[in-house]
Design an enzyme around this catalytic site. Structure first.
Site, PDB file in Angstrom:
ATOM      1  N   SER A 129       6.187 -32.217  -5.035  1.00 16.07           N
ATOM      2  CA  SER A 129       5.627 -31.943  -4.538  1.00 16.07           C
ATOM      3  C   SER A 129       5.527 -31.871  -2.573  1.00 16.07           C
ATOM      4  O   SER A 129       6.129 -33.274  -2.233  1.00 16.07           O
ATOM      5  CB  SER A 129       3.856 -33.129  -4.818  1.00 16.07           C
ATOM      6  OG  SER A 129       2.819 -32.936  -4.570  1.00 16.07           O
ATOM      7  N   GLY A 130       4.436 -31.540  -1.853  1.00 19.37           N
ATOM      8  CA  GLY A 130       4.887 -31.768  -0.730  1.00 19.37           C
ATOM      9  C   GLY A 130       4.611 -32.870  -0.001  1.00 19.37           C
ATOM     10  O   GLY A 130       4.575 -33.274   0.355  1.00 19.37           O
ATOM     11  N   HIS A 131       2.807 -33.203  -0.242  1.00 19.73           N
ATOM     12  CA  HIS A 131       2.402 -34.536   0.542  1.00 19.73           C
ATOM     13  C   HIS A 131       3.242 -35.518  -0.248  1.00 19.73           C
ATOM     14  O   HIS A 131       3.230 -37.091   0.735  1.00 19.73           O
ATOM     15  CB  HIS A 131       1.064 -34.599  -0.291  1.00 19.73           C
ATOM     16  CG  HIS A 131       0.636 -34.896  -1.356  1.00 19.73           C
ATOM     17  ND1 HIS A 131       0.333 -36.780  -1.565  1.00 19.73           N
ATOM     18  CD2 HIS A 131       0.863 -34.368  -2.494  1.00 19.73           C
ATOM     19  CE1 HIS A 131      -0.228 -36.651  -2.599  1.00 19.73           C
ATOM     20  NE2 HIS A 131      -0.041 -35.591  -3.049  1.00 19.73           N
ATOM     21  N   ASN A 136       7.550 -43.479  -9.961  1.00 20.87           N
ATOM     22  CA  ASN A 136       6.287 -43.339  -9.290  1.00 20.87           C
ATOM     23  C   ASN A 136       5.100 -45.416  -8.695  1.00 20.87           C
ATOM     24  O   ASN A 136       5.215 -45.908  -8.201  1.00 20.87           O
ATOM     25  CB  ASN A 136       5.378 -42.621  -9.104  1.00 20.87           C
ATOM     26  CG  ASN A 136       4.402 -42.805  -9.954  1.00 20.87           C
ATOM     27  OD1 ASN A 136       4.963 -42.435 -10.849  1.00 20.87           O
ATOM     28  ND2 ASN A 136       2.880 -43.433 -10.370  1.00 20.87           N
ATOM     29  N   CYS A 148      -4.009 -43.566  -9.087  1.00 21.15           N
ATOM     30  CA  CYS A 148      -5.101 -42.767 -10.176  1.00 21.15           C
ATOM     31  C   CYS A 148      -5.307 -43.850 -11.063  1.00 21.15           C
ATOM     32  O   CYS A 148      -5.920 -44.019 -11.885  1.00 21.15           O
ATOM     33  CB  CYS A 148      -4.048 -42.389 -11.097  1.00 21.15           C
ATOM     34  SG  CYS A 148      -2.353 -41.619 -10.370  1.00 21.15           S
TER      35      CYS A 148
HETATM   36  C1  LIG Z   1       1.727 -38.475  -6.507  1.00 23.09           C
HETATM   37  C2  LIG Z   1       2.629 -37.598  -8.310  1.00 23.09           C
HETATM   38  C3  LIG Z   1       2.493 -36.239  -8.821  1.00 23.09           C
HETATM   39  C4  LIG Z   1       1.151 -35.355  -8.351  1.00 23.09           C
HETATM   40  O1  LIG Z   1       1.041 -35.193  -7.358  1.00 23.09           O
HETATM   41  P1  LIG Z   1       0.373 -33.943  -6.552  1.00 23.09           P
HETATM   42  O2  LIG Z   1       0.851 -33.585  -5.626  1.00 23.09           O
HETATM   43  O3  LIG Z   1      -0.935 -35.580  -6.116  1.00 23.09           O
HETATM   44  O4  LIG Z   1      -0.357 -33.564  -7.196  1.00 23.09           O
HETATM   45  C5  LIG Z   1       2.804 -36.399 -10.641  1.00 23.09           C
HETATM   46  N1  LIG Z   1       3.595 -37.472 -10.731  1.00 23.09           N
HETATM   47  C6  LIG Z   1       4.363 -38.183  -9.704  1.00 23.09           C
HETATM   48  C7  LIG Z   1       5.369 -39.150 -10.637  1.00 23.09           C
HETATM   49  C8  LIG Z   1       3.876 -38.327  -8.582  1.00 23.09           C
HETATM   50  O5  LIG Z   1       4.418 -39.624  -7.639  1.00 23.09           O
END
Ligand SMILES: *Cc1c(COP(=O)(O)O)cnc(C)c1O
Length: 393
Positions: A200-202, A152, A326
């Site tokens: 994850s959806g968002h 990420n 984060c």
């Molecule tokens: C954003 C992210 C998460 C966390 O996902 P959420 O839906 O925000 O809890 C976990 N792992 C990676 C690699 C991410 O980029």
């Protein structure tokens, strides 16, 4: 230009209007509880089943291997904690990497406090997990390998197929955090020998607070949330029906035009990257050159503070990030940038920009011009830079 230029799509994305539209009837019209027996809940059950089918189809899985969760963090927690719980009679050793998201790293640290042993694999200078180290780390008591699909922060895509093969050969379960990869890269759970996968959806233009965990048939995994019999008794709680419908719609749209979107984003990203590298001296690109998410670029500018750069970019309406959402707010440099071997002072001068299909070339030009101007302004105030320039002469 007083427009907002959003370049933080690794932190979250805009929910597509089609997704919102698909969700709306499930608030006020089809609001029945999917666990109820009456006819009123039938369309709700059907909508859940349809979303599950779409998502299963998008990764080459079966519908009953898809479990809806409250997002990426929950999926990561569930996969790791519940595997540890279910397989501890076989062993208490887990392998992960130093560049994982905190949802994985902090879960592993929690398990260490419960008496599990965790090996954190090194990565090379591009952020790629070292496969020979992985092979060497596997022991008879290893129960799980958890390595992310794509990073990420620096965007590096990990050698997932090879990792899956190694895990399979050794009879070890393989979980991958595919939150950044899902909807952006083609994924097939059988081809890659993935046993569990978080998404994850968002992060794919869907709603926040909803995601899924793929769990291969035959993997023994305990519940994380205890209560009702939802999600085949593995994840209790009344389903987030509108969220799940939205996730399904977002997945469908993401799959339909993945290639076109990736081409658009990587084209603009490469243009931005080339201009910055040519016009801003003492700059490096972090992460892998080619094996990289199509929308990610991560720079390190020598002699400046990434946080100051972000604030000044914000003043021009540009949303970027110094690493992961984060860690912002803390003064520690990113664990990912340290793991790829950047010294502290250079890791501090990092900037992550993550594009979407809505970005344009004009925006990229404005962003490069702004970066040039701001980096120069910050360097002109930096005693380190002044020393460096004096010594050069
Ligand atoms: C954003 C992210 C998460 C966390 O996902 P959420 O839906 O925000 O809890 C976990 N792992 C990676 C690699 C991410 O980029």
């Amino acid at each position: 230009m007083n427009k907002r230029i959003y370049l933080d799509n690794a932190a979250t994305t805009k929910t597509r209007p089609e997704v919102v539209e698909a969700m709306l009837p499930y608030f006020t019209q089809y609001y029945g509880n999917p666990s109820s027996v009456y006819d009123f809940s039938e369309p709700v059950k059907e909508a859940l089943a349809q979303a599950r089918e779409i998502i299963a189809g998008s990764i080459g899985a079966k519908a009953r291997e898809v479990y809806f969760t409250g997002g990426g963090s929950e999926s990561d927690n569930w996969a790791i904690k519940a595997t540890a719980d279910a397989y501890q009679s076989k062993g208490r050793h887990i392998i992960t990497s130093k560049v994982e998201h905190h949802a994985v790293l902090h879960t592993c640290e929690y398990l260490e406090r419960q008496g599990f042993e965790v090996t954190y694999l090194d990565v090379d200078e591009y952020g790629v997990v070292k496969l020979d180290e992985l092979k060497k780390a596997i022991r008879p008591d290893t129960i799980l390998i958890s390595i992310m699909f794509a990073n990420n922060e620096v965007g590096t895509i990990e050698p997932i197929r090879e990792i899956g093969e190694i895990a399979k050969e050794h009879g070890v379960l393989f979980h991958t955090d595919a939150v950044q990869a899902y909807g952006h890269l083609p994924i097939h759970v059988d081809d890659y020998h993935i046993d569990m996968m978080s998404a994850s959806g968002h992060k794919v233009n869907g709603p926040k607070g909803v995601g899924f965990l793929y769990i291969r048939t035959g993997v023994k995994i305990r519940s994380l949330i205890h209560g009702g019999a939802q999600e085949r008794k593995r994840r209790a709680g009344t389903e987030n029906v509108p969220g799940i419908v939205g996730l399904g719609k977002a997945a469908q749209l993401a799959m339909e035009d993945m290639e076109r979107r990736a081409r658009h984003e990587s084209g603009l990203r490469d243009y931005l990257m080339a201009r910055v590298m040519e016009e801003v001296p003492y700059t490096r690109v972090n992460g892998h050159r080619t094996s990289r998410l199509p929308n990610n670029v991560n720079f390190a500018f020598q002699f400046i503070e990434g946080e100051s750069l972000l604030i000044l970019l914000d003043g021009k309406g540009i949303c970027g990030s110094s690493g992961s959402a984060c860690t912002s707010g803390s003064l520690d440099p990113s664990h990912v940038l340290l793991a790829i071997g950047l010294p502290h002072e250079i890791a501090h001068g990092s900037l992550r920009l993550t594009l979407s299909e809505e970005n344009t070339k004009e925006e990229m030009d404005f962003v490069v011009d702004s970066i040039k101007e701001i980096v120069q302004r910050l360097r002109d105030m930096s005693p380190l830079y002044e020393d460096f320039m004096k010594n050069r002469k």
